[in-house]
Design a protein around this motif. Sequence first.
Motif, PDB file in Angstrom:
ATOM      1  N   ILE A  67     -44.099 -74.160 -63.885  1.00 53.49           N
ATOM      2  CA  ILE A  67     -42.640 -74.123 -64.038  1.00 53.49           C
ATOM      3  C   ILE A  67     -42.334 -73.184 -65.195  1.00 53.49           C
ATOM      4  N   LEU A  68     -41.717 -72.043 -64.883  1.00 59.30           N
ATOM      5  CA  LEU A  68     -41.437 -71.041 -65.905  1.00 59.30           C
ATOM      6  C   LEU A  68     -40.278 -71.487 -66.788  1.00 59.30           C
ATOM      7  N   GLY A  69     -40.476 -71.400 -68.087  1.00 56.23           N
ATOM      8  CA  GLY A  69     -39.499 -71.918 -69.026  1.00 56.23           C
ATOM      9  C   GLY A  69     -38.357 -70.971 -69.317  1.00 56.23           C
ATOM     10  N   TYR A  87     -44.149 -63.167 -69.081  1.00 58.80           N
ATOM     11  CA  TYR A  87     -45.533 -62.715 -68.916  1.00 58.80           C
ATOM     12  C   TYR A  87     -46.498 -63.719 -69.534  1.00 58.80           C
ATOM     13  N   GLN A  88     -46.177 -64.180 -70.748  1.00 58.81           N
ATOM     14  CA  GLN A  88     -47.040 -65.173 -71.384  1.00 58.81           C
ATOM     15  C   GLN A  88     -46.998 -66.500 -70.647  1.00 58.81           C
ATOM     16  N   ASN A  89     -45.837 -66.856 -70.063  1.00 59.41           N
ATOM     17  CA  ASN A  89     -45.765 -68.050 -69.212  1.00 59.41           C
ATOM     18  C   ASN A  89     -46.888 -68.024 -68.181  1.00 59.41           C
ATOM     19  N   PHE A 135     -45.378 -71.364 -58.329  1.00 62.89           N
ATOM     20  CA  PHE A 135     -44.573 -71.342 -59.547  1.00 62.89           C
ATOM     21  C   PHE A 135     -43.115 -71.531 -59.170  1.00 62.89           C
ATOM     22  N   SER A 136     -42.395 -72.210 -60.041  1.00 62.39           N
ATOM     23  CA  SER A 136     -40.987 -72.502 -59.802  1.00 62.39           C
ATOM     24  C   SER A 136     -40.132 -71.805 -60.847  1.00 62.39           C
ATOM     25  N   THR A 137     -39.110 -71.087 -60.361  1.00 61.17           N
ATOM     26  CA  THR A 137     -38.192 -70.423 -61.275  1.00 61.17           C
ATOM     27  C   THR A 137     -36.862 -70.207 -60.561  1.00 61.17           C
ATOM     28  N   THR A 138     -35.887 -69.675 -61.269  1.00 58.70           N
ATOM     29  CA  THR A 138     -34.571 -69.437 -60.682  1.00 58.70           C
ATOM     30  C   THR A 138     -34.651 -68.285 -59.681  1.00 58.70           C
ATOM     31  N   ASN A 139     -33.801 -68.316 -58.643  1.00 58.67           N
ATOM     32  CA  ASN A 139     -33.908 -67.369 -57.534  1.00 58.67           C
ATOM     33  C   ASN A 139     -33.980 -65.906 -57.961  1.00 58.67           C
TER      34      ASN A 139
END
Length: 497
Positions: A320-322, A401-403, A425-429
Amino acid sequence: MKKFQIKPRHIVLALSLLAMLIAFMVYTVCVSGKYSYTENVGAKHLEADQVHAKSSDETVAKIVSVENYTEEGNNELKVTVEGVNPGDCVVTLAYRSPENGQMLVRTSAFRVLPIGVVYDLTIDSFTSLKAVIPLGVAAMLLIVAVLSLSFREKQRNGEFYYSMVIIGGIILFLLLNVIVTLTDSQLWSRFGEAVTIKDILALIVSSGNRFVMFSEIPVIMVAASLAVSNIWLVVKEGFRLQNLLGVVIAVLVAGGILTIRLSDNYSVIQPDALYYFAMLANIGVAFLLSYFECMFLSTMFCAVASTRYNPPYDMDYIIILGCAIRKDGTPTPILRGRVQRAYDFEQEQFQSTGKHAVFVPSGGQGSDEVISESESMKRCLMEMGVPEERILKEDRSVNTYQNMAFSKTVIEQDAGDIYTVKVGFSTTNYHVFRGYTLAEKLKMRVKGLSAKTKLYFFPNAFVREFIGLLWEKKWKHLLFIFLFFAVLLVLYLIIRY
């Protein structure tokens, strides 16, 4: 990361292009032993004894025939020359003008090549050259067909990497140039006439202009919609410079099109300094605009396609990308959306296959944050009912990138080998495609999960991600642009001189 594999369609493409080249060479040898050129002699008919044609060396090339015919109200002399032996010669055509009785003399230089081809040195042409245009169209269509299969395969397999943007951009550029070429009635009306090498080079040099001309209306519409979405964003979120990226894109597009239109007649500009400036502005801006249009439209399609892709239910880990959290340590709506999307997918996977996935919330602690982003997401997941043993925090990263990079390390420490497990991985569209490209850079095979955001926020956020993508690959873009400009300059100098 999966290595590039030579697939049957790539072999078919290479063999087909090679076959086209060989066929053209064979055709050239078969038909280019003779060469015909025409001379316009006016409205009145010439008698046979009024025309005299002579070769300076008949052991090199001889005159086969001199025909007089009428074409659209004008009388044309058609001279046919046949090669005999390799060498150079000059053909002199002399005739008395039927208009005023003045004797006119025209000379043309020819070279007979060792393979028997008669080459017109005066205008740089030979008989079979006219086949290059339809053959080039066929080659471009073949390339488009094969690349379209590769593009579709990547879309179907969820391989939304930078190579997909490149393939999409090439397809778009070639396809529009094919359409413009096929619909150019002026070009095809001259198809039966002599086609020169300069004609072919001029088509290549003007490819950027043709692309811009054909795509002008849809691109203006896209640019205008970006500007409108920015106005909507400013109304909803307030005035900030980063909220006006769409307006900047619209202004650049409009400025580029205006520059091309104002410099269209550069060939008649004097003096030479202004001529070269206008020429470079016209050709250069047209190329840059068409290049970035292809990149933008292809990226836009790939980005949208990546948000609509449904990954298979076989994930072992879900990163999950922060992003920023609230002052009290709770997730912002955007971050909560990413957590919720990961949780929903994992639940669907478990219900479908009975397989659980491990969550990897990724994000460090900013100077203005009370806890790390990963800790905030971990608490949110536990509130949803996820046990702590199925959560692996990554709390050192400060950017996307570090994520990805640090999450890869965390997964490797837990699983032993990143290549033996399935990772999502989950992130905004608007951020999904960027996640894919960063994973590719890290040699990770991942599948993206798209969390929704407010409609008015998406276009500007996407533009920001596109600019980030361009910057990330800046050296490749600059190298390609430099090489292309160098080739265009060489081709144009050949055409000019």
